[in-house]
Design an enzyme around this catalytic site. Structure first.
Site, PDB file in Angstrom:
ATOM      1  N   ASN A   1      75.665 -30.465 -27.488  1.00 16.29           N
ATOM      2  CA  ASN A   1      75.214 -31.649 -26.770  1.00 16.29           C
ATOM      3  C   ASN A   1      74.154 -31.375 -25.718  1.00 16.29           C
ATOM      4  O   ASN A   1      73.271 -32.211 -25.493  1.00 16.29           O
ATOM      5  CB  ASN A   1      76.398 -32.345 -26.093  1.00 16.29           C
ATOM      6  CG  ASN A   1      77.161 -33.234 -27.060  1.00 16.29           C
ATOM      7  OD1 ASN A   1      76.675 -33.535 -28.155  1.00 16.29           O
ATOM      8  ND2 ASN A   1      78.356 -33.645 -26.679  1.00 16.29           N
TER       9      ASN A   1
ATOM     10  N   SER B   1      76.946 -37.162 -25.928  1.00 20.35           N
ATOM     11  CA  SER B   1      77.930 -38.225 -26.118  1.00 20.35           C
ATOM     12  C   SER B   1      79.169 -37.657 -26.784  1.00 20.35           C
ATOM     13  O   SER B   1      79.081 -36.839 -27.713  1.00 20.35           O
ATOM     14  CB  SER B   1      77.346 -39.356 -26.974  1.00 20.35           C
ATOM     15  OG  SER B   1      78.347 -40.285 -27.321  1.00 20.35           O
ATOM     16  N   LEU B   2      80.335 -38.115 -26.307  1.00 23.35           N
ATOM     17  CA  LEU B   2      81.589 -37.705 -26.943  1.00 23.35           C
ATOM     18  C   LEU B   2      81.732 -38.314 -28.333  1.00 23.35           C
ATOM     19  O   LEU B   2      82.526 -37.817 -29.145  1.00 23.35           O
ATOM     20  CB  LEU B   2      82.776 -38.119 -26.063  1.00 23.35           C
ATOM     21  CG  LEU B   2      82.897 -37.405 -24.715  1.00 23.35           C
ATOM     22  CD1 LEU B   2      84.077 -37.958 -23.934  1.00 23.35           C
ATOM     23  CD2 LEU B   2      83.050 -35.906 -24.902  1.00 23.35           C
TER      24      LEU B   2
ATOM     25  N   ASN C   1      79.715 -38.054 -30.621  1.00 31.08           N
ATOM     26  CA  ASN C   1      79.080 -37.181 -31.608  1.00 31.08           C
ATOM     27  C   ASN C   1      80.087 -36.388 -32.445  1.00 31.08           C
ATOM     28  O   ASN C   1      79.764 -35.971 -33.553  1.00 31.08           O
ATOM     29  CB  ASN C   1      78.129 -36.204 -30.899  1.00 31.08           C
ATOM     30  CG  ASN C   1      76.914 -36.905 -30.309  1.00 31.08           C
ATOM     31  OD1 ASN C   1      76.496 -37.956 -30.801  1.00 31.08           O
ATOM     32  ND2 ASN C   1      76.357 -36.336 -29.247  1.00 31.08           N
TER      33      ASN C   1
ATOM     34  N   ASP D   1      89.172 -28.972 -29.596  1.00 30.93           N
ATOM     35  CA  ASP D   1      88.367 -28.678 -28.412  1.00 30.93           C
ATOM     36  C   ASP D   1      88.162 -27.179 -28.273  1.00 30.93           C
ATOM     37  O   ASP D   1      89.046 -26.375 -28.610  1.00 30.93           O
ATOM     38  CB  ASP D   1      89.063 -29.226 -27.161  1.00 30.93           C
ATOM     39  CG  ASP D   1      89.039 -30.752 -27.111  1.00 30.93           C
ATOM     40  OD1 ASP D   1      88.235 -31.344 -27.842  1.00 30.93           O
ATOM     41  OD2 ASP D   1      89.838 -31.327 -26.353  1.00 30.93           O
TER      42      ASP D   1
ATOM     43  N   CYS E   1      87.753 -41.121 -23.622  1.00 35.91           N
ATOM     44  CA  CYS E   1      88.481 -42.082 -24.452  1.00 35.91           C
ATOM     45  C   CYS E   1      88.065 -42.132 -25.910  1.00 35.91           C
ATOM     46  O   CYS E   1      88.486 -43.044 -26.639  1.00 35.91           O
ATOM     47  CB  CYS E   1      88.369 -43.502 -23.890  1.00 35.91           C
ATOM     48  SG  CYS E   1      88.840 -43.639 -22.157  1.00 35.91           S
ATOM     49  N   GLU E   2      87.255 -41.198 -26.416  1.00 33.42           N
ATOM     50  CA  GLU E   2      86.898 -41.256 -27.830  1.00 33.42           C
ATOM     51  C   GLU E   2      88.125 -41.069 -28.725  1.00 33.42           C
ATOM     52  O   GLU E   2      88.208 -41.644 -29.817  1.00 33.42           O
ATOM     53  CB  GLU E   2      85.813 -40.227 -28.148  1.00 33.42           C
ATOM     54  CG  GLU E   2      86.278 -38.798 -28.386  1.00 33.42           C
ATOM     55  CD  GLU E   2      86.657 -38.073 -27.095  1.00 33.42           C
ATOM     56  OE1 GLU E   2      87.102 -36.914 -27.189  1.00 33.42           O
ATOM     57  OE2 GLU E   2      86.514 -38.647 -26.002  1.00 33.42           O
ATOM     58  N   ASP E   3      89.108 -40.298 -28.263  1.00 33.05           N
ATOM     59  CA  ASP E   3      90.319 -40.104 -29.061  1.00 33.05           C
ATOM     60  C   ASP E   3      91.191 -41.354 -29.061  1.00 33.05           C
ATOM     61  O   ASP E   3      91.859 -41.657 -30.058  1.00 33.05           O
ATOM     62  CB  ASP E   3      91.103 -38.897 -28.559  1.00 33.05           C
ATOM     63  CG  ASP E   3      91.321 -38.929 -27.057  1.00 33.05           C
ATOM     64  OD1 ASP E   3      90.765 -39.812 -26.391  1.00 33.05           O
ATOM     65  OD2 ASP E   3      92.058 -38.048 -26.561  1.00 33.05           O
TER      66      ASP E   3
END
Length: 803
Positions: free
Chosen positions: A590, A616-617, A619, A636, A724-726
């Site tokens: 990133n 960006s998360l 991605n 991660d 919060c992407e998850d």
């Protein structure tokens, strides 16, 4: 408090004491050969226990007739200070046991691992000959072969996508009368629409080799065990199958029988009869090939005078495969170092008019690797060959790969399509691995014993004298056995006897030297105990994959990072690239200048850097057409766990590929919704969310859904809060299926969050992090109509992986 002692023991104690004193006071040279009637220990005793005063001589005796037994032990086995020695060795045993249990708790996974569980009576047992299995390779020519997983072969069993090697193991032999410890030496025979594979199986009951057969209807992607083709009273292997003059023949190795026999198929593939004996010599790994109008056999005869085992090769020739066979005039044509590839390693073949053969390199270990040779000259008088590249890349995963340490046989044939197929065997352990481990473990055990005795002597806890002889009473009569003289290494006994009183009591517990000695011995004991536990209880040392419905597969790992976390990424890639089922690692980059994946990383699999234009998360879930596996493991870069944990998670996902399967459960509940951690979820005995920072997902479905137009607003919120992407992915799973169970938890044996060592983690402020995620929940529930709040209980799996 005074110790306990036995008062009034044997009914004949007084008489026995008198005779025992007489026996001990008489010189050994004057002892009669007749029996001396002394305390009859077979008589039942009634003991009254009381507290003895310290003036009685003390010592807690656990033996009936203890006085006589102690005097006998002193006379026969040396002089021991019973109470201090007993306590010392008991304490040592307790400490060493605790050390061993602690090492096992740290080093061994708490879950039982049965990757190979055939239906045979005793199949897939550890075997000192190895754990051979069979894989399939494809290529445009015999020297550009790739394993089946690189061809992206799919099967009807869905979750095995792509199908990965090994395609056939000892667990695939579903025969209760012929269970197998391993399968090896595969040979192919192809018919229209079907492919048959003959192989050696190590019978777990008879401990000898038999010939099994399997069939495939999809060009080798999947195999079904058909049965046992050949079972003799002697060991069989290397089932060379070929066709000649409209008949199918098999020429297995049966060197234990003393000759080379040829079998003919009566009812292919399971019924065979002995056709004739080709050569009356115990030839090993014999292979036939037609070349220049003659038939040639490449084989080894280790019974030949002067032959080097695994380093000898000889040639025979005949006008037909049925004979008569004659020796090459230069036999043995090779006889030397066993690493030269002399012993046959599969079917010789002709390609583009040139003859090639495979040979086994047995230099480091039996069957260490295959070598390919181009036979330049082959006549009845001359033989000359040169080595050529095999064209197969060795795995860098070591014992975690099915053929990571050995592969010694390959049969390559051309398909009707013009491409080539090969079957190869492989092993993850070296030859005699069990014997080597048990030898090392026994040596470490002896070191422990020696260290304990030495420490006991130095600190005065042990006083031991090695006797020159010993008098033992007979078990069945009162006769006195003659003395047993210790004649083995008498000088060592004399040295020990002289050294014991000199060394005894030379160290004090409270002295500096004594403390340093104890510390040094303790460190040595920790190392020795670890070695003992690892050798005797550590298995083969591999973190193996788990088959699902008899098949293996692979997945792609995705890690998102930036330049500030490069140090962590290097450790991450080095570790996870060695996991058995990892095919590729994709790094979503990133921020900053990306590293060179070839020079920067120590990886056993390809590493691809995907540079993103924006930080960006979102991605991490971007569709990637270069990903060739259905399963993707989002992990991660700051989480470290064992390969066995990863393989268990992959197995759980393959059972239900429509779910989100991961290692970090969460529970969201309340009105309004509130984000809760794992401790809260366990307190409430359920979870309804899995963090995608360590989770398996179906890339074909979820990535496109995440980047659909319906999720534009949700992705914008992820970019706004950089979080919060998850949670958004869990909303997608919850709202895109009607099956109910959308998430599944697998408990890792252990996991380390290395972000605690860095200042670049976004979740270091726990309170603020949880507040943001609660805000995301409220916003997502307004956008997408909430998330199903049905809890899924822990401990719902039969294998206990979600405990």
């Amino acid at each position: 408090m005074s110790p306990l002692r036995c008062n009034a023991c044997c009914c004949r104690e007084e008489e026995g004491m008198k005779k025992m004193k007489l026996l001990l006071s008489t010189p050994r040279s004057l002892l009669p050969a007749a029996a001396i009637d002394w305390c009859d220990v077979t008589v039942k005793c009634r003991c009254r226990w009381r507290w003895a005063s310290s003036s009685d001589g003390g010592g807690l005796s656990f033996f009936k007739c203890h006085k006589l037994l102690l005097q006998f032990l002193r006379a026969c086995g040396g002089r021991l200070s019973s109470s201090s020695t007993f306590l010392f060795f008991c304490s040592s045993l307790l400490v060493l046991t605790l050390l061993g249990m602690s090492f096992a708790w740290l080093a061994f996974p708490p879950f039982q691992h049965h990757p190979l569980h055939g239906e045979g009576i005793a199949g897939c047992q550890p075997d000192n000959e190895g754990s051979w299995s069979i894989g399939v390779y494809y290529g445009a020519n015999p020297f550009s072969l790739q394993p089946i997983e690189m061809e992206n072969v799919q099967s009807d069993k869905g979750a095995a996508w792509p199908v990965a090697n090994p395609v056939f193991t000892c667990a695939s032999v579903l025969n209760r009368t012929h269970p197998s410890n391993f399968v090896a030496d595969p040979f192919l025979y192809m018919q229209v629409g079907k492919m048959y594979m003959f192989f050696e199986l190590k019978n777990s009951i008879t401990k000898q080799g038999d010939i099994g057969v399997a069939e495939s209807s999809d060009n080798g992607a999947t195999w079904r065990h058909v049965g046992i083709a050949l079972d003799e009273e002697w060991h069989l292997s290397y089932p060379f199958v070929f066709e000649y003059d409209g008949e199918i023949y098999m020429m297995p190795e049966g060197s234990k029988k003393g000759d080379l026999q040829l079998y003919k198929a009566l009812d292919f593939p399971l019924e065979w009869k002995l056709e004739k004996v080709l050569i009356h010599k115990p030839l090993v790994d014999a292979s036939i090939v037609e070349y220049n109008g003659q038939y040639w056999i490449f084989a080894s005869d280790f019974s030949r005078f002067g032959a080097q085992k695994n380093g000898e090769l000889e040639i025979w020739f005949a006008p037909t495969p049925l004979g008569p066979w004659h020796q090459h005039r230069g036999n043995p044509v090779v006889n030397g170092n066993k690493s030269l590839g002399a012993r046959s390693g599969g079917r010789p073949f002709v390609w583009e008019g040139k003859l090639y053969r495979f040979g086994q390199d047995c230099g480091d270990s039996y069957g260490r690797r295959l070598r390919a040779f181009h036979v330049i000259t082959l006549t009845k008088d001359e033989f000359w060959e040169v080595e050529v590249p095999l064209g197969i890349e060795e795995s860098k995963k070591g014992r975690n790969a099915w053929n990571g340490l050995r592969y010694h046989h390959m049969d390559v044939q051309q398909l009707p399509s013009g491409n080539w197929i090969a079957v190869m065997d492989g092993d993850r352990v070296p030859s005699s691995d069990l014997l080597i481990k048990y030898t090392i473990g026994s040596a470490a055990l002896l070191v422990l014993l020696a260290l304990n005795i030495l420490v006991g002597v130095l600190f005065g806890c042990v006083r031991f004298v090695f006797p020159a002889g010993c008098i033992l009473p007979s078990k069945r009569s009162d006769t006195l056995l003659p003395r047993i003289h210790l004649q083995l290494i008498p000088r060592i006994y004399k040295t020990l006897n002289r050294s014991s009183p000199i060394l005894r009591g030379r160290m004090w517990m409270r002295s500096c030297m004594g403390f340093l000695l104890l510390l040094f011995v303790f460190i040595l004991c920790v190392c020795a105990v670890s070695m003992v536990v690892k050798c005797f209880f550590g298995g083969n040392g591999a973190e193996e994959p788990y088959p699902h419905k008899g098949q293996f597969s692979q997945f792609t790992m995705i890690a998102m990072t930036h330049e500030a976390r490069l140090w962590n990424l290097k450790m991450y890639i080095k570790h996870y690239s060695r996991c058995a089922s990892v095919r590729e690692i994709v790094v979503v980059w990133n921020i900053g200048q990306p590293p060179d994946p070839v020079t920067e990383f120590d990886s056993a699999v390809p590493v691809r850097i995907r540079v993103e234009p924006e930080n960006s998360l979102n991605n991490r879930f971007k569709p990637d057409p270069l990903i060739k596996t259905r399963a993707v493991f989002e992990l991660d870069d700051d989480i470290m766990m064992t390969c066995d944990d990863v393989e268990r998670g992959f197995m759980a996902w393959r059972e239900n590929p429509d779910r989100l399967v991961g290692f970090y459960p969460r529970l969201i509940d309340g009105n309004p919704l509130k984000y809760r951690d794992e401790r809260y979820a366990r307190h409430r005995k359920g979870y309804n969310m899995i963090l995608t920072g360590a989770a398996f997902i179906n890339s074909e479905l979820t990535f496109s859904r995440y980047w659909s137009k319906e999720m534009d607003t949700g992705r914008a919120l992820v970019d706004e809060l950089f979080n919060c992407e998850d949670i958004l992915m869990n909303f997608i799973f919850a709202n895109s299926t009607t099956s109910g169970h959308t998430v599944e938890y697998v408990h890792p044996a252990w996991a380390v969050d290395t972000s605690k060592l860095s200042s670049s983690a976004i979740s270091r402020n726990t309170r603020g992090h949880y507040s943001k995620r609660t805000h995301c929940l409220l916003r997502f529930s307004q956008l997408y109509g909430g998330i199903p709040l049905k809890k899924w209980e822990f401990n719902s799996r039969n294998d206990g992986w979600d405990s």
